[in-house]
Design a protein around this motif. Structure first.
Motif, short mmCIF file in Angstrom:
data_model
loop_
_atom_site.label_atom_id
_atom_site.label_comp_id
_atom_site.label_asym_id
_atom_site.label_seq_id
_atom_site.Cartn_x
_atom_site.Cartn_y
_atom_site.Cartn_z
N VAL A 15 39.36 27.41 37.70
CA VAL A 15 37.90 27.41 37.59
C VAL A 15 37.51 27.76 36.15
O VAL A 15 38.04 28.71 35.57
CB VAL A 15 37.27 28.44 38.55
N SER A 16 36.60 27.00 35.59
CA SER A 16 36.16 27.27 34.22
C SER A 16 35.23 28.48 34.18
O SER A 16 34.70 28.92 35.20
CB SER A 16 35.45 26.04 33.65
N GLY A 17 35.03 29.01 32.98
CA GLY A 17 34.16 30.16 32.81
C GLY A 17 32.69 29.80 32.97
O GLY A 17 32.31 28.63 33.04
N LEU A 18 31.85 30.82 33.03
CA LEU A 18 30.42 30.65 33.25
C LEU A 18 29.70 30.57 31.91
O LEU A 18 29.76 31.51 31.10
CB LEU A 18 29.89 31.82 34.08
N GLY A 67 41.37 26.79 52.96
CA GLY A 67 42.81 26.52 52.90
C GLY A 67 43.17 25.63 51.73
O GLY A 67 44.16 25.88 51.02
N ALA A 68 42.37 24.60 51.50
CA ALA A 68 42.63 23.69 50.37
C ALA A 68 42.54 24.44 49.05
O ALA A 68 43.37 24.23 48.14
CB ALA A 68 41.64 22.53 50.40
N SER A 69 41.54 25.31 48.90
CA SER A 69 41.40 26.09 47.67
C SER A 69 42.57 27.05 47.49
O SER A 69 43.08 27.21 46.38
CB SER A 69 40.08 26.86 47.69
N ALA A 70 42.98 27.69 48.59
CA ALA A 70 44.12 28.62 48.51
C ALA A 70 45.39 27.90 48.07
O ALA A 70 46.13 28.38 47.20
CB ALA A 70 44.34 29.30 49.86
N LEU A 71 45.64 26.74 48.66
CA LEU A 71 46.84 25.99 48.32
C LEU A 71 46.79 25.48 46.88
O LEU A 71 47.83 25.37 46.21
CB LEU A 71 47.04 24.85 49.31
N LEU A 116 39.99 33.61 45.66
CA LEU A 116 41.36 33.52 46.16
C LEU A 116 42.35 33.97 45.10
O LEU A 116 43.35 34.64 45.42
CB LEU A 116 41.66 32.09 46.62
N ALA A 117 42.09 33.64 43.85
CA ALA A 117 42.97 34.10 42.77
C ALA A 117 42.90 35.62 42.64
O ALA A 117 43.92 36.28 42.38
CB ALA A 117 42.57 33.43 41.45
N VAL A 118 41.70 36.19 42.85
CA VAL A 118 41.58 37.65 42.84
C VAL A 118 42.43 38.25 43.96
O VAL A 118 43.20 39.20 43.76
CB VAL A 118 40.10 38.07 43.01
N MET A 125 29.90 37.86 38.22
CA MET A 125 29.30 36.54 38.07
C MET A 125 30.38 35.50 37.93
O MET A 125 31.51 35.79 37.52
CB MET A 125 28.39 36.51 36.83
N GLY A 126 30.04 34.27 38.23
CA GLY A 126 30.97 33.17 38.07
C GLY A 126 30.44 31.92 38.75
O GLY A 126 29.48 31.98 39.52
N LEU A 127 31.06 30.80 38.45
CA LEU A 127 30.69 29.56 39.11
C LEU A 127 31.03 29.65 40.60
O LEU A 127 32.01 30.30 40.97
CB LEU A 127 31.41 28.37 38.47
N PRO A 128 30.25 29.00 41.45
CA PRO A 128 30.51 29.08 42.90
C PRO A 128 31.72 28.24 43.30
O PRO A 128 31.59 27.08 43.67
CB PRO A 128 29.21 28.56 43.52
N ASP A 129 32.89 28.84 43.22
CA ASP A 129 34.15 28.15 43.54
C ASP A 129 35.08 29.15 44.20
O ASP A 129 35.41 30.18 43.61
CB ASP A 129 34.78 27.59 42.27
N MET A 130 35.51 28.85 45.44
CA MET A 130 36.34 29.79 46.19
C MET A 130 37.68 30.07 45.54
O MET A 130 38.32 31.09 45.83
CB MET A 130 36.59 29.24 47.60
N ARG A 131 38.12 29.21 44.64
CA ARG A 131 39.41 29.45 43.99
C ARG A 131 39.41 30.74 43.16
O ARG A 131 40.45 31.37 43.00
CB ARG A 131 39.80 28.25 43.13
#
Length: 396
Positions: free
Chosen positions: A294-297, A20-24, A280-282, A271-277
């Motif tokens: 989230v920054s790039g890999l 929820g925090a990441s979504a918000l 959620l953006a997808v 691939m990407g950094l492990p971040d739920m944001r």
């Protein structure tokens, strides 16, 4: 540039949790495109009120009806116009109402199933993080979503990766183009240990995940590999892929989130950094890409990528999940319910780590699979599995 269309109205169920925090966070980055219109939490009234102060939703829901007055008074004291609600029925009604067109389904456990089904039947876009909706009632959920034209976009990293890879081709024109999908797994905190070495594992060790900060139940599921087994069942329902074409790869760096192999020999990985944001953006933006924070890999910084086969002997929960998926019907519901009870008992120090798969196997062998075409039947199987597993723990 300002959007010329009205913002999407997003309900965040499980607003006070990490998802929820990441979504918000993502929603707040795009005030012209998204608005959090419904926020829901389980029992954390003050945390929910604080989120309402920040995001100004039209509705706030607390799962426990006994906390309604506290929520109402908290919203009033904060000077908010947000309407208070309490209980599962209110959650279901809001999920199906015009209050939202998108639902972030992040309530943990079977408690999130009813509102997810309500959103599906109302034809909403569902950003699905609630595993139980697919494990307990995957056949039912996908049938109702298809009938109502609902769009289910998974937001856990592995299924989001598969979703993105599969959308590289037109599935309507190429339904048979997929050879197999490969779910990646970090391996959890006990990767490389033998079954004998797992006998003395403590709850504190099991919840210390090397990559992710998660709740205790999900952390234990990761440690037993049941989490990956549940994801195999989810993938089967989400993408209509037979179980024999779903494989698991242990990938400790958790940077390749999953892969899809196509019949032409191509394999696509996300691939990407492990971040739920990111996921959620997808889900919020699809088919467009939006900023997630989230920054790039940087692969040069990350270095090597390793892959290995899962050890089914040391971690039998993964094999049990495949067996339940093959049995179909209510078997996945039995698997999930027995696992929840067993994990709870382990966290309380009542059983050993290796007793978890034994209890799940006992429930699956005791309860034959039945039809999964009604929610009532699935919930009955869930309850029966809990009773059998609790009895086995009590008499051990």
């Amino acid at each position: 540039m300002q959007s010329t269309t009205a913002p999407r109205r997003v309900a965040v169920f499980g607003a006070t949790g990490s998802i929820g925090a990441s979504a918000l966070d993502v929603i707040a980055r795009h005030p012209d495109r998204y608005r959090a219109t419904v926020l829901a939490a389980g029992t954390q009234v003050q945390a929910l009120v604080a989120l309402c102060v920040l995001h100004r939703p039209a509705h706030a829901v607390i799962a426990s009806e006994a906390l309604y007055a506290e929520l109402r008074d908290g919203l009033h004291a904060a000077g908010l116009d947000t309407q208070p609600h309490a209980g599962a029925d209110a959650l279901d009604q809001l999920a199906a109402s015009d209050a939202c067109d998108t639902v972030v389904a992040a309530i943990v456990g079977a408690a999130g199933l009813s509102s997810t089904l309500a959103a599906a039947e109302a034809g909403k876009r569902i950003l699905l993080a609630n595993k139980e909706s697919l494990v307990l009632a995957g056949e039912l959920l996908m049938q109702r979503a298809t009938a109502a034209g609902a769009e289910i976009i998974p937001i856990d990293s592995e299924h989001s990766a598969i979703f993105q890879c599969l959308r590289s081709r037109d599935a309507s024109l190429d339904p048979a183009g997929v050879r197999r999908i490969l779910l990646t797994a970090s391996g959890g905190p006990f990767r490389g240990r033998t079954r004998a070495e797992l006998a003395e594992v403590t709850p504190a060790q099991a919840v210390a995940h090397p990559k992710w900060s998660m709740g205790p139940k999900i952390s234990v599921d990761s440690a037993t590999l049941m989490n990956k087994g549940l994801e195999v069942i989810e993938a089967h329902h989400l993408f209509n892929i037979p179980g024999e074409r779903i494989d698991v790869l242990v990938h400790p760096q958790s940077l390749v989130h999953s892969l899809v192999e196509f019949v032409d020999g191509s394999t696509l990985a996300q691939m990407g950094l492990p971040d739920m944001r990111t996921t959620l953006a997808v889900g919020l933006g699809w088919p467009h890409r939006i900023e997630s924070g989230v920054s790039g890999l940087d692969l040069l910084t990350q270095g090597r990528l390793d892959f290995e086969a899962p050890d089914i002997e040391a971690f039998p929960c993964l094999g049990l999940a495949w067996e339940a998926m093959a049995a179909g019907g209510t078997a996945p519901a039995v698997l999930n319910a027995a696992n929840e009870v067993a994990v709870s008992a382990f966290l309380q120090g009542r059983i050993a780590f290796l007793a978890i798969p034994n209890l799940v196997a006992n429930a699956l062998s005791t309860l034959p699979s039945a039809s999964a075409d009604t929610l009532e039947g699935l919930l009955a199987a869930d309850q029966h599995a809990r009773q059998i597993t609790q009895a086995a723990i009590d008499h051990a």
